[in-house]
Scaffold this motif. Structure first.
Motif, PDB file in Angstrom:
ATOM      1  N   LEU A  91     -16.431  22.502  35.189  1.00 40.46           N
ATOM      2  CA  LEU A  91     -15.162  21.888  34.821  1.00 40.46           C
ATOM      3  C   LEU A  91     -15.325  20.634  33.979  1.00 40.46           C
ATOM      4  CD1 LEU A  91     -12.997  22.283  38.034  1.00 40.46           C
ATOM      5  CD2 LEU A  91     -12.829  23.530  35.890  1.00 40.46           C
TER       6      LEU A  91
ATOM      7  N   GLU B 175      -6.602  22.686  37.588  1.00 40.11           N
ATOM      8  CA  GLU B 175      -6.424  24.127  37.493  1.00 40.11           C
ATOM      9  C   GLU B 175      -5.651  24.636  38.699  1.00 40.11           C
ATOM     10  OE1 GLU B 175      -9.157  28.155  36.912  1.00 40.11           O
ATOM     11  OE2 GLU B 175     -10.147  26.243  37.275  1.00 40.11           O
TER      12      GLU B 175
ATOM     13  N   TYR C 113      -3.459  25.584  33.581  1.00 37.79           N
ATOM     14  CA  TYR C 113      -4.306  24.400  33.512  1.00 37.79           C
ATOM     15  C   TYR C 113      -3.398  23.214  33.191  1.00 37.79           C
ATOM     16  CZ  TYR C 113      -8.165  27.686  32.958  1.00 37.79           C
ATOM     17  OH  TYR C 113      -9.060  28.702  33.134  1.00 37.79           O
TER      18      TYR C 113
ATOM     19  N   LEU D  28     -10.885  24.063  27.602  1.00 38.69           N
ATOM     20  CA  LEU D  28     -10.416  24.319  28.960  1.00 38.69           C
ATOM     21  C   LEU D  28     -11.360  25.342  29.590  1.00 38.69           C
ATOM     22  CD1 LEU D  28      -6.608  24.457  28.180  1.00 38.69           C
ATOM     23  CD2 LEU D  28      -7.847  22.642  29.373  1.00 38.69           C
TER      24      LEU D  28
ATOM     25  N   LYS E 101      -2.444  30.158  31.867  1.00 37.92           N
ATOM     26  CA  LYS E 101      -3.652  30.951  31.666  1.00 37.92           C
ATOM     27  C   LYS E 101      -3.291  32.280  31.022  1.00 37.92           C
ATOM     28  CE  LYS E 101      -6.294  29.213  35.586  1.00 37.92           C
ATOM     29  NZ  LYS E 101      -6.926  29.580  36.866  1.00 37.92           N
TER      30      LYS E 101
END
Length: 145
Positions: free
Chosen positions: A12, A38, A43, A107, A132
């Motif tokens: 991440l 997330e 996100y 991301l 997403k």
């Protein structure tokens, strides 16, 4: 320490590329610090833009399907500061110097670039939520749950 959690945390941490005055602004609060959150469907990311005011700096944000985020803008000249009817000549400047800047990062996964909600907060934080990317199979699996 759980090895899986360590791997997730390392994954991440975005690699961030700064150019222009964003790269040079080391004296004051750093421009371009990024936090990423997330959820199951989206996100959320926050980008620090200290000294950038929504009404004085045109900031553009592009989000690509692969999760690449590209933010660019121009810091306006802050050598003069106007407050109501008084003009101040700046003697000390700790914030990012005037000029163009870019901030790029990835991301953790693919997104639907048509589905994002930006918010430029008064405290100089650019906050976006982007959905997403879901394949049709995944969407069908969710509807059957």
């Amino acid at each position: 320490m759980d090895v899986k959690n360590s791997a997730d945390e390392a994954q991440l941490k975005p690699s961030i590329v700064l150019t222009g005055t964003a790269k040079e602004g080391s004296a004051g609060p750093p421009i371009g610090l990024v936090d990423i959150g997330e959820s199951e469907d989206a996100y959320l990311f926050r980008v620090a833009l200290p000294g950038v005011r929504k009404d004085q700096c045109k900031v553009k944000c592009q989000v690509q399907r692969d999760g690449r985020v590209h933010i660019e803008g121009v810091m306006t000249g802050v050598g003069l500061l106007r407050d109501s009817s008084t003009v101040y000549q700046m003697k000390v400047q700790q914030l990012c110097p005037p000029g163009p800047f870019t901030i790029c990062f990835n991301l953790p996964g693919p997104v639907d670039p048509r589905l994002f909600s930006p918010n430029f907060r008064p405290d100089g934080i650019l906050e976006l939520v982007v959905m997403k990317h879901r394949t049709h199979q995944t969407a069908d699996w969710y509807s059957q749950r």
